[in-house]
Structures are given as C-alpha cells and as structure tokens.
Design a protein around this motif. Structure first.
Motif, mmCIF file in Angstrom:
data_model
loop_
_atom_site.group_PDB
_atom_site.id
_atom_site.type_symbol
_atom_site.label_atom_id
_atom_site.label_comp_id
_atom_site.label_asym_id
_atom_site.label_seq_id
_atom_site.Cartn_x
_atom_site.Cartn_y
_atom_site.Cartn_z
ATOM 1 N N LEU A 201 86.722 47.736 5.513
ATOM 2 C CA LEU A 201 87.024 46.814 6.525
ATOM 3 C C LEU A 201 85.591 46.023 6.420
ATOM 4 N N LEU A 202 85.601 44.914 6.018
ATOM 5 C CA LEU A 202 84.346 43.964 5.881
ATOM 6 C C LEU A 202 84.442 43.041 6.864
ATOM 7 N N ILE A 203 83.261 43.146 7.956
ATOM 8 C CA ILE A 203 82.933 42.422 9.127
ATOM 9 C C ILE A 203 81.896 41.523 9.127
ATOM 10 N N CYS A 204 81.824 40.421 9.729
ATOM 11 C CA CYS A 204 80.597 39.812 9.672
ATOM 12 C C CYS A 204 80.949 38.491 10.851
ATOM 13 N N GLY A 205 79.786 38.599 11.493
ATOM 14 C CA GLY A 205 80.078 37.194 12.628
ATOM 15 C C GLY A 205 81.184 37.637 13.562
ATOM 16 N N LEU A 209 86.796 40.083 7.958
ATOM 17 C CA LEU A 209 86.801 38.823 7.068
ATOM 18 C C LEU A 209 87.859 39.422 5.833
ATOM 19 N N ALA A 210 87.635 40.946 5.512
ATOM 20 C CA ALA A 210 88.591 41.377 4.355
ATOM 21 C C ALA A 210 88.786 42.861 4.778
ATOM 22 N N SER A 211 89.761 43.262 4.326
ATOM 23 C CA SER A 211 90.121 44.718 4.078
ATOM 24 C C SER A 211 90.748 44.895 2.817
ATOM 25 N N GLY A 212 90.667 46.049 2.564
ATOM 26 C CA GLY A 212 91.282 46.792 1.282
ATOM 27 C C GLY A 212 90.184 47.879 0.409
ATOM 28 N N THR A 213 90.668 47.932 -0.807
ATOM 29 C CA THR A 213 89.749 48.888 -1.680
ATOM 30 C C THR A 213 88.688 48.185 -2.446
ATOM 31 N N ALA A 214 87.777 48.785 -2.793
ATOM 32 C CA ALA A 214 86.632 48.267 -3.471
ATOM 33 C C ALA A 214 87.331 47.200 -4.529
ATOM 34 N N GLU A 215 88.085 47.367 -5.243
ATOM 35 C CA GLU A 215 88.557 46.776 -6.215
ATOM 36 C C GLU A 215 89.158 45.485 -5.816
ATOM 37 N N GLU A 216 90.025 45.565 -4.838
ATOM 38 C CA GLU A 216 90.537 44.549 -4.021
ATOM 39 C C GLU A 216 89.585 43.461 -3.505
ATOM 40 N N VAL A 217 88.461 44.224 -3.166
ATOM 41 C CA VAL A 217 87.493 43.103 -2.597
ATOM 42 C C VAL A 217 86.676 42.287 -3.570
ATOM 43 N N HIS A 218 86.670 43.253 -4.899
ATOM 44 C CA HIS A 218 86.101 42.264 -5.982
ATOM 45 C C HIS A 218 86.781 41.451 -6.536
ATOM 46 N N ALA A 219 88.264 41.835 -6.608
ATOM 47 C CA ALA A 219 89.184 40.840 -7.042
ATOM 48 C C ALA A 219 89.127 39.540 -6.438
ATOM 49 N N MET A 220 88.971 39.586 -5.059
ATOM 50 C CA MET A 220 88.742 38.476 -4.123
ATOM 51 C C MET A 220 87.534 37.706 -4.516
ATOM 52 N N ASN A 298 78.652 35.901 2.944
ATOM 53 C CA ASN A 298 78.644 34.602 3.169
ATOM 54 C C ASN A 298 79.575 33.676 2.514
ATOM 55 N N SER A 299 79.995 34.255 1.226
ATOM 56 C CA SER A 299 81.234 33.652 0.520
ATOM 57 C C SER A 299 82.469 33.973 1.348
ATOM 58 N N LEU A 300 82.726 35.241 1.798
ATOM 59 C CA LEU A 300 83.730 35.551 2.591
ATOM 60 C C LEU A 300 83.920 34.515 3.849
ATOM 61 N N MET A 301 82.703 34.222 4.322
ATOM 62 C CA MET A 301 82.793 33.508 5.717
ATOM 63 C C MET A 301 83.175 32.191 5.401
ATOM 64 N N MET A 303 85.100 31.263 2.872
ATOM 65 C CA MET A 303 86.452 31.175 2.576
ATOM 66 C C MET A 303 87.244 31.419 3.923
ATOM 67 N N HIS A 304 86.621 32.048 5.178
ATOM 68 C CA HIS A 304 87.232 32.146 6.106
ATOM 69 C C HIS A 304 87.369 30.832 6.892
ATOM 70 N N ARG A 305 86.251 30.122 6.884
ATOM 71 C CA ARG A 305 86.257 28.616 7.426
ATOM 72 C C ARG A 305 86.834 27.876 6.508
ATOM 73 N N GLY A 306 87.227 28.104 5.380
ATOM 74 C CA GLY A 306 88.222 27.307 4.448
ATOM 75 C C GLY A 306 87.272 26.080 3.763
ATOM 76 N N GLU A 307 85.973 26.519 3.749
ATOM 77 C CA GLU A 307 84.855 25.936 3.036
ATOM 78 C C GLU A 307 85.036 26.100 1.339
#
Lengths: 308, 259
Positions: A201-205, A209-220, A298-301, A303-307
C-alpha cells in the motif's frame, strides 16, 4: 479484515490522512511511504488511538475505538520507543500481558516465550536502560506478539537493527504470516517490506496513492520520466553524445556528473556501452538518480493530481 | 478489569521503590515531624491543644496529602505521554482506564502511608495530653483528603495532560487555599471546607466568636457524616469523570506519531 471508508484525520489545520478508502482482506501488507506521509496516523486510526475526523474505520468487523474485545485480537508495535528504563524487558512484557487480562502464571510463561522468539532470552532480565536500540526493538516486538494476536500491526519495526537482527526478525515475521496470521507492516524502506510481503500500500501526503504487488507498482511507473546520473571524465562530450543519439529528454551537467532525464531508461542502459565503445568516452559511475522512494512517490502524487 | 487495575497498581508500586522516590517519601514524612519539633523545642511554654490540632491539620491532611497527591496523581497520564509509553498501555483491553485507576490507587496508598508515618512521628514529638485523639482525627482526615485530592489532580491531569502540573498548582493555590477561605457558598465546593468542618467537629475546636459568628460560613453546621458522604461522592464522581475524559481523549498527537 480492515475497512476504511472516506477516512480523513485533521490535526487542527494539518491533514494527517486525507479521504482514505481501503478494504483489506486477511493477509500480510506492507504500508510504504516516506517519513511524514501519514503511515503512523493511519495505524493510530486502525488501532483506535485516534478518531477519524470524517469517515469510518472497521477492524476485524468492529470499530477500534475503546474496543476491549478487538484489542484482545490485535498486537501493536508502535514506532516510538516508550519503554520504561528501570524495569527489565521481561517485567515490562509480563506487565503488558497482565494488563491484557492474562493470569499471572500465563503472563509469566507467555512473556518468556515471546522474548525467546525474538532472541531476547539472554538479556530479558536485564534493565531496559542497558539495552541497545536493536534489543529495545526486539522487546517491543515481543510485547506485540506475546498474546498471540490475529492481527499484528508494526510501525517501522526494523529501526535500529543490524543486518543479522533484521534477517532474524524477517524470519520470525515470515513464520508468523506462514501460520495464517495477518500483518500490517509500515516502513519507509521498500526492501524491508519486500523481504516480508509482496502486497504493497503506497501512501504519501496522507493519501493512498497505489496498491498491489511490487511488479504492479513497477508497471505503473513504466513510461514515467526517469533520471540517470553518469559520472565521466568528459561530461560535456558525454552530454552531447546523449542528446545527439536522442537518448535524453534533457541533460544537466554539474561537477562532472551528467544527469539525464529520459522516458526510456531501458533503451539508454542497452545502448550506452556501444556508444561509449565507439566514441572512447569513459563513464566511471552510473546510478539511477531517481531510484529513491521519494521520487516514486513524487511521480505517483503527480499522477494522482493529474499532472502526469 | 479489576485484575488489570491490580496489575497496574502492583507494577507502579514496584517501580516506585527506587532511591529517589523513597527519598521523596521520607522527606515528605519527615517534614511534619520537623516542624512540630521546631515548635515544641523553641516554645517557651507548652502549646495549647488547639494549636497542635491546627498545626497538625495544616501539616498532614493539608500539606502532605495535597503535595503528595499533586506530585503522584497529577502526572498519571502526562508521564506516560512524555515517555511515549501510553500507546502500549492504551491498546490493551480497558488499558487506559486500568492505568488511570491503578496509578490513582498507587498514588493514594503511597501518600496515605507517608501521611500516617509523618503524623505518628509528629504526634510522638508533640507529646500532647490529647495525642491519641489528635492522631486518630488527623489520620481519618488524611484518609479522606488523599483520595479526594488524588481524584481532583487525576482529573486535571487527564483533561489537560500537557499542562497538568501548572494547572494542579494553580487549582490548589486559587481554589483550595483562597476560595476555600472565602466565607460564602462557593467555599462549599472545595475539599478544604469539608476537611475543616470535620476537624472542628472531631477535635471539638472552639470557633472564634462562637457558632453565631461569620466564622460559621467557613465550617458550616452540617453533621460529620454529611461531609464524609459528600467527600466520598466527590471522589467517585471525579474518578468517573476522569475515566470518561480519558475514553474520549486522543493522546496520539501528530508530533508523537510522525503524522
């Protein structure tokens, strides 16, 4: 096992957790996020130490706030130290077990067993004041495990461990998961969590931000800009080469180090040796400048903001 | 729940048996005896019984009971928060309440023992003709004062743990020592009023100007049993309020939890 619905926690004007919605089935999960990302607030909400400003929290089907029945099924190892200096590790764990409602006899044996499990049997009768940081961490873990909970929640449990201790405790936790028990493990270090579980579970701010396996996070992350730092004896020539070969979206040269931003790092890694052989340029050091977890967040944030 | 409270009580007593805490205990117990000795051995003539009663009351049910419970009951929660050990206790079944009540019992028994030892030494040194009666009166007053003050300070320490000691001192000075001496209805809200009334009744002290004077407002004319019942209900009510506040409070702050 855990259900959070639109949970927000405010500390005055500071947001600890922001509109968090999450459902976790029984199992082992790594809660990954940089320092100050809201991990501890989330764990405090799950353990009932905090009340959500908005939303609802359910753990094992119940509200965790002041819930004695739930506390019997849960073990928690917080990030803060908070041990009494003038008692032994054994006395402290036994005291917490007595407070958990175990009989004197049962608390005595369970405290000894838990401390043995975490490798503290040799020092458990010594005063906590004499413990190293790693020993205190082991003792903290023992108090969380000692009453054999269904759900174990650990906040940065490997802080202060040497590599051997880290390995030993990793084995203890893997065995724990192997018995079919549930675990939530918070850390700001990817490899710590990867050694225990593949569910992230990836959490920031304060946001998930994202959840899944390590491979799924890397694929994102595929296709997102990556930075590669190269140290060379001729940095400007190297920078020119990378631009000429269209291997970089942008290049920055600082103190002999060429920092390359690219959306296709794999192509760069593949072709760079050939280009260097052709031109005779030397690269003495190469690393991904962006490998840090913070960059991922930072990249996920963004993405989260649509930037992105 | 009772077992949890007992576990905390025993653990706190074991932890209290350290040299610095024992030294505080001895200092607090010795203080009344020291003051009584000063009076006894510097007075030109033997002081009257009422002077001994007033002095012993000021030293034991007031000073020792107030100061002792202020020191031990007020930081029941704040000491755990400062040490960051609260969370380990709070995730146990009824852990917070058990810690609160266990520590309260620990503080009260600790201070009562100090008061009784100090009182015994002081009465022996005073060597008054009415020594036994004075001891019995002060002992009963101390046994009422310690739980009541302990509950007051426990509640203060639970409501505002970060400023507990400052508030407890302010409460003592303003409410118990100033408001308690105002001859008006408001003084009936203080523990001091009840203790003072019991002192006058149990020691048969003379009221300056008689019962018709304004001094009656400082002691009232209620029977002793009424004061005792009110003190017991006050203590129970304050403890109940402290547990409610505790259950409602969130002690895991952002600073403590790294957000």
């Amino acid at each position: 096992m855990i259900e959070l619905r639109n949970v927000t926690k405010l500390y005055g004007r500071v947001i600890g957790v922001n509109d968090f919605t999450l459902t976790l089935e029984p199992g082992a999960y790594g809660l990954l996020g940089p320092n100050g990302s809201g991990k501890s607030t989330l764990l405090n909400l799950i353990t009932g130490q905090l009340r959500p400003t908005l939303g609802t929290v359910r753990v094992l089907g119940e509200s965790p706030r002041n819930n004695a029945r739930l506390f019997r099924r849960m073990g928690y190892c917080p990030g803060s130290e908070g041990l009494y200096a003038n008692v032994s590790g054994y006395e402290w764990v036994r005291y917490l077990l007595r407070l958990h409602g175990l009989s004197s006899q049962r608390a005595t044996s369970a405290a000894g067993e838990a401390l043995e499990l975490v490798g503290m049997s040799h020092a458990m009768h010594r005063s906590i004041a004499s413990y190293s940081r790693g020993m205190r961490q082991r003792t903290k873990l023992a108090q969380a495990l000692a009453h054999d909970p269904e759900l174990l929640i650990l906040d940065e449990p490997f802080n202060g461990f040497d590599p051997v201790g880290r390995h030993e405790l990793t084995c203890v936790l893997r065995d724990w998961i192997g018995f079919g028990k549930s675990l939530i493990f918070a850390s700001h270090l990817l490899h710590e969590i990867e050694s225990i579980t593949q569910s992230f579970l990836l959490i920031c701010g304060g946001r998930l931000l994202a959840s899944g396996t390590a491979e799924e996070v890397h694929a994102m992350m595929a296709g997102l800009p990556n930075e590669v730092a190269l140290r060379s004896t001729e940095p400007h020539a190297l920078a020119a080469l990378l631009l000429r070969e269209r291997a970089a979206d942008s290049v920055r040269v600082v103190d002999g180090c060429v920092t390359v931003a690219t959306q296709h790092p794999a192509r760069l890694y593949d072709r760079l040796p050939g280009w260097l052989a052709e031109t005779g340029l030397e690269v003495t050091e190469m690393h991904s400048a962006d490998e840090s977890l913070q960059a991922l967040f930072n990249s996920l944030m963004k993405m989260h903001r649509g930037e992105l | 729940m009772t077992g949890n409270v007992a576990a905390v009580f025993l653990f706190e007593w074991r932890r209290a048996l350290t040299l610095p805490r024992m030294a505080w205990w001895a200092l607090l117990a010795a203080f009344p005896a020291f003051i009584i000795a000063l009076i006894r051995f510097t007075a030109l003539s033997s002081p009257p019984r009422d002077l001994w009663a007033g002095t012993l009351y000021a030293l034991v049910p007031m000073l020792v009971s107030m100061l002792g419970t202020l020191l031990w009951a007020t930081p029941a929660v704040s000491s755990e928060l400062e040490r960051r050990s609260w969370v380990y206790l709070a995730v146990r079944p009824h852990g917070g309440v058990a810690v609160l009540l266990g520590k309260y019992l620990g503080a009260v028994t600790w201070v009562v023992s100090t008061a009784l030892v100090g009182l015994t030494m002081a009465v022996l040194i005073a060597d008054s003709d009415d020594g036994w009666r004075l001891w019995w009166t002060m002992a009963r007053l101390a046994c009422l004062a310690c739980p009541a003050y302990g509950a007051v300070y426990l509640l203060i320490g639970t409501v505002l743990p970060r400023r507990a000691m400052v508030l407890a001192v302010a409460y003592t000075l303003i409410f118990e020592l100033v408001v308690g001496l105002i001859p008006a209805v408001v003084n009936k809200l203080t523990v001091q009023y009840r203790l003072r009334a019991l002192l006058v009744e149990w020691c048969d002290l003379e009221i300056p100007g008689g019962r018709q004077s304004g001094a009656l407002a400082l002691i009232g004319d209620a029977p002793p049993w009424q004061h005792i019942v009110i003190l017991m209900f006050l203590t129970a009510g304050l403890l109940f309020a402290a547990t409610l506040v505790l259950r409602w409070s969130e002690f895991a702050s952002s600073a403590e939890t790294d957000v």
